[in-house]
Design an enzyme around this catalytic site. Sequence first.
Site, PDB file in Angstrom:
ATOM      1  CG  HIS A 253       8.172 -62.548  62.812  1.00  0.00           C
ATOM      2  ND1 HIS A 253       7.946 -64.030  62.241  1.00  0.00           N
ATOM      3  CD2 HIS A 253       7.522 -62.972  64.328  1.00  0.00           C
ATOM      4  CE1 HIS A 253       7.140 -64.903  62.490  1.00  0.00           C
ATOM      5  NE2 HIS A 253       6.453 -63.994  63.844  1.00  0.00           N
TER       6      HIS A 253
ATOM      7  CG  ASP B 149       9.412 -63.828  59.180  1.00  0.00           C
ATOM      8  OD1 ASP B 149       9.830 -64.543  60.206  1.00  0.00           O
ATOM      9  OD2 ASP B 149       8.319 -64.609  59.283  1.00  0.00           O
TER      10      ASP B 149
ATOM     11  CB  ALA C 125      12.434 -53.903  79.488  1.00  0.00           C
TER      12      ALA C 125
ATOM     13  CD  GLN D  76      13.189 -59.996  77.461  1.00  0.00           C
ATOM     14  OE1 GLN D  76      12.081 -59.291  78.304  1.00  0.00           O
ATOM     15  NE2 GLN D  76      13.094 -60.844  77.191  1.00  0.00           N
TER      16      GLN D  76
ATOM     17  CD1 TRP E  17      13.518 -69.092  69.169  1.00  0.00           C
ATOM     18  CD2 TRP E  17      12.603 -69.912  70.769  1.00  0.00           C
ATOM     19  NE1 TRP E  17      14.108 -69.413  68.763  1.00  0.00           N
ATOM     20  CE2 TRP E  17      13.439 -70.955  70.034  1.00  0.00           C
ATOM     21  CE3 TRP E  17      11.769 -71.244  72.097  1.00  0.00           C
ATOM     22  CZ2 TRP E  17      14.130 -72.077  70.684  1.00  0.00           C
ATOM     23  CZ3 TRP E  17      12.319 -72.195  71.579  1.00  0.00           C
ATOM     24  CH2 TRP E  17      13.284 -72.946  71.826  1.00  0.00           C
ATOM     25  CG  ASN E  18      12.721 -63.016  69.483  1.00  0.00           C
ATOM     26  OD1 ASN E  18      13.985 -64.266  68.649  1.00  0.00           O
ATOM     27  ND2 ASN E  18      11.949 -62.184  68.659  1.00  0.00           N
ATOM     28  CB  SER E  19      11.132 -63.986  75.478  1.00  0.00           C
ATOM     29  OG  SER E  19      11.186 -61.765  75.778  1.00  0.00           O
TER      30      SER E  19
ATOM     31  CD  GLU F 210      16.523 -61.144  74.323  1.00  0.00           C
ATOM     32  OE1 GLU F 210      16.584 -60.553  73.550  1.00  0.00           O
ATOM     33  OE2 GLU F 210      15.140 -61.200  75.658  1.00  0.00           O
TER      34      GLU F 210
ATOM     35  CB  ALA G 242       1.667 -67.580  68.956  1.00  0.00           C
TER      36      ALA G 242
ATOM     37  CD  GLN H  76       3.463 -65.872  73.573  1.00  0.00           C
ATOM     38  OE1 GLN H  76       2.446 -66.076  74.693  1.00  0.00           O
ATOM     39  NE2 GLN H  76       3.701 -65.216  72.451  1.00  0.00           N
TER      40      GLN H  76
END
Length: 478
Positions: free
Chosen positions: A16, A120, A350, A352, A370-372, A375, A390, A392
């Site tokens: 977040h 947030d 990592a 990423q 969501w961030n992954s 990306e 969550a 996902q």
Amino acid sequence: MTGTHILVFPFPAQGHMIPLLDFTDQIIRSHDAGEITITILVTPKNLPLLHQIMSVHPSIQTLVLPFPSTSSIPLGAENAKDLTNPISFLAMIRALGGLHDPLIKWFRSHPSPPVAILSDMFLGWTHRLAKDLGIRRIVFSPSGALALSVMNSMWREVPTRRDPNDQNEVVSFGDVPNCPEYPWWQLSALYRRYVGGDPDGEFLRDGFVDNLASWGLVVNTFDDLEGVYLKHLKKELGHSRVWAVGPVQPIEQSDPTTRGGSSSVSVDSIISWLDKCDDHKVVYVCFGSQAVLRNDQMEALALGLERSGVRFVWSIKEPTEAHVEGGYGRVPHGFEDRVAGRGLVIKGWAPQVLILSHRAVGAFLTHCGWNSVFESVTMGVPMLTWPLRADQFLNATLLVVQLKVAIRVWEGVQTVPDSVDLARVLVESVRDDDQALRQRATRLSEAALEATADGGSSVKDVESLIAHLTALDTTANK
């Protein structure tokens, strides 16, 4: 202080906090210096996470408030890297509400107080704070528009099971486009705890209801990705102050080795290893900054990678002592030696984005955070989905069913994959004979780049948000 003053309040969980800090950087870069003043609120343990944005934008102010005293938060858990279970997460949300009175005091003593709070989605109580102060509150959603639409519906309508013992009972969200539906066990653990009577849950529900009443909404998505859900959100909220600003870009000059923590392998070594691989032949495996797999899951995943014969990079969150004692996060003995040269294991953080952007990476086995997701979408890499918790599961639905840029492989934190099936999936994911998935991923990547280019939909939305914020400077507190 000069110009329009905005208070930015991230929620202290890494998935977040980082995107909101990245978006704050985007706001500053999108406007003339000096016309917007930013103050970022953090508690002391999370102050180091501001180092990068402060080094790029030294004009940013910080407001460091002590974490509210509470017996419900385990010692040290008020740190962005330590929230790994719904009990701590929910208690954290509730505890941060204790900053209401200190914020009132700070605001009323400030010579040039903020005209808006950008906070947030888990900080819904800041809507009431903003009302008390006579200013505006803007919600920042690090989740996508589909996920947010389902969350809004869930917390507003409060669905329950007909059979309280049936974890597989399907819950439908007919008010959301495409009528998404999920078995009960895939709904948010925070929500299920609320329905189960957790005393902190009512505070969380009130916060989501307050999100719906807030003045504006910023979502880390873009129109070509989730246009139907953005339209739904505008209709649901009853106004057009919904800004899709994604994919939010990492802060420029960010050091990939320190952005999220330490790593067992240097960036140069990772890139050098990938440079020796053929195009689209490497599978990248990562489950985000929070998830730690059980040892039986680690063993099955390791055996599948070993049997597959594919090249891979496996990023593993460094387990804590409590994880190790509880049977989590152990790399099978001898695994790294047996796959030496073909596989690269990274323990800790990592880089990423650098990995996914490399020509050698052909597939991403992901938990669908969501961030992954973003990306991978930005880099045009097809995904293999294993959602754990969550939002996902919602993200996996978008990727697999609607966008068709991913293949669903497993689901849930209890799943132990069959290593033979896993090996087969890994081999198929980097074959040359199935190009449709990769072509769709490439087109989506091009759309993401267009959205963030000059004149793109996300750039226009950032400019619109800034115009609304600067207009508040002449109307706030009247």
